[in-house]
Design a protein around this motif. Sequence first.
Motif, PDB file in Angstrom:
ATOM      1  N   HIS A 101     -11.151  -1.576   6.639  1.00  0.00           N
ATOM      2  CA  HIS A 101      -9.916  -1.416   7.413  1.00  0.00           C
ATOM      3  C   HIS A 101      -9.849  -2.420   8.559  1.00  0.00           C
ATOM      4  O   HIS A 101      -8.787  -3.007   8.820  1.00  0.00           O
ATOM      5  CB  HIS A 101      -9.817   0.006   7.958  1.00  0.00           C
ATOM      6  CG  HIS A 101      -9.722   1.042   6.878  1.00  0.00           C
ATOM      7  ND1 HIS A 101      -9.956   2.359   7.113  1.00  0.00           N
ATOM      8  CD2 HIS A 101      -9.434   0.962   5.560  1.00  0.00           C
ATOM      9  CE1 HIS A 101      -9.817   3.050   5.999  1.00  0.00           C
ATOM     10  NE2 HIS A 101      -9.491   2.207   5.032  1.00  0.00           N
ATOM     11  N   LYS A 123      -0.334   7.121   1.834  1.00  0.00           N
ATOM     12  CA  LYS A 123      -1.629   7.714   2.200  1.00  0.00           C
ATOM     13  C   LYS A 123      -2.670   6.632   2.494  1.00  0.00           C
ATOM     14  O   LYS A 123      -3.422   6.728   3.462  1.00  0.00           O
ATOM     15  CB  LYS A 123      -2.145   8.619   1.077  1.00  0.00           C
ATOM     16  CG  LYS A 123      -1.655  10.012   1.151  1.00  0.00           C
ATOM     17  CD  LYS A 123      -2.229  10.672   2.371  1.00  0.00           C
ATOM     18  CE  LYS A 123      -2.248  12.168   2.180  1.00  0.00           C
ATOM     19  NZ  LYS A 123      -2.327  12.875   3.426  1.00  0.00           N
ATOM     20  N   THR A 124      -2.712   5.612   1.660  1.00  0.00           N
ATOM     21  CA  THR A 124      -3.646   4.512   1.868  1.00  0.00           C
ATOM     22  C   THR A 124      -3.300   3.772   3.150  1.00  0.00           C
ATOM     23  O   THR A 124      -4.178   3.432   3.949  1.00  0.00           O
ATOM     24  CB  THR A 124      -3.616   3.540   0.673  1.00  0.00           C
ATOM     25  OG1 THR A 124      -3.857   4.278  -0.517  1.00  0.00           O
ATOM     26  CG2 THR A 124      -4.635   2.435   0.823  1.00  0.00           C
ATOM     27  N   ARG A 125      -2.016   3.543   3.360  1.00  0.00           N
ATOM     28  CA  ARG A 125      -1.549   2.856   4.556  1.00  0.00           C
ATOM     29  C   ARG A 125      -1.950   3.622   5.812  1.00  0.00           C
ATOM     30  O   ARG A 125      -2.381   3.026   6.802  1.00  0.00           O
ATOM     31  CB  ARG A 125      -0.030   2.673   4.474  1.00  0.00           C
ATOM     32  CG  ARG A 125       0.511   1.690   5.460  1.00  0.00           C
ATOM     33  CD  ARG A 125       1.952   1.311   5.188  1.00  0.00           C
ATOM     34  NE  ARG A 125       2.862   2.429   5.204  1.00  0.00           N
ATOM     35  CZ  ARG A 125       3.598   2.828   4.171  1.00  0.00           C
ATOM     36  NH1 ARG A 125       3.523   2.183   3.026  1.00  0.00           N
ATOM     37  NH2 ARG A 125       4.417   3.848   4.276  1.00  0.00           N
ATOM     38  N   LEU A 145       0.826  -1.210   0.000  1.00  0.00           N
ATOM     39  CA  LEU A 145       0.000   0.000   0.000  1.00  0.00           C
ATOM     40  C   LEU A 145       0.858   1.256   0.000  1.00  0.00           C
ATOM     41  O   LEU A 145       1.907   1.314   0.633  1.00  0.00           O
ATOM     42  CB  LEU A 145      -0.931   0.017   1.219  1.00  0.00           C
ATOM     43  CG  LEU A 145      -1.949  -1.117   1.313  1.00  0.00           C
ATOM     44  CD1 LEU A 145      -2.825  -0.933   2.537  1.00  0.00           C
ATOM     45  CD2 LEU A 145      -2.792  -1.204   0.061  1.00  0.00           C
TER      46      LEU A 145
END
Length: 136
Positions: free
Chosen positions: A78, A24-26, A21
């Motif tokens: 998530h 930002k996604t992480r 990832l």
Amino acid sequence: MIRFAPLLASFSNYLRRVRGLEPKTREGVLLGGRRFLDGSAITIPAKTSRRAEHVLAAIEHRLSLSATSATRTASISHIRTFLRFLCWAGHDEQDLARVFPRTPHWRLAHLPPRLAWDDVRRAIDAIVNRRAKLTP
């Protein structure tokens, strides 16, 4: 939250190295895992007695805090990723991510707050015309 720091660092590493990832996604997925831990630390017992009903209760609580279907969908995604990580890393013996359903999210499912009378009239006329064509 300090007691979860090593677990969250390991989760972040998993998201980067295994899942690939972007930063930002992480950050978003990591925040979801952190919020899940924060909200469920009292609810979910230690690994040996953690069960699906504990996870479902914690997720239900998390969903009650979400205002829109998009945030509920992201929260569940998530949390599911975090639960998969727990199984993958050996912190849990079973994959608890599989015990709860996905949240439905339909992109254009809501009606506009107000419909103009002309639009309502056209819709009614379309139904009437369609019925007239189908009736022999």
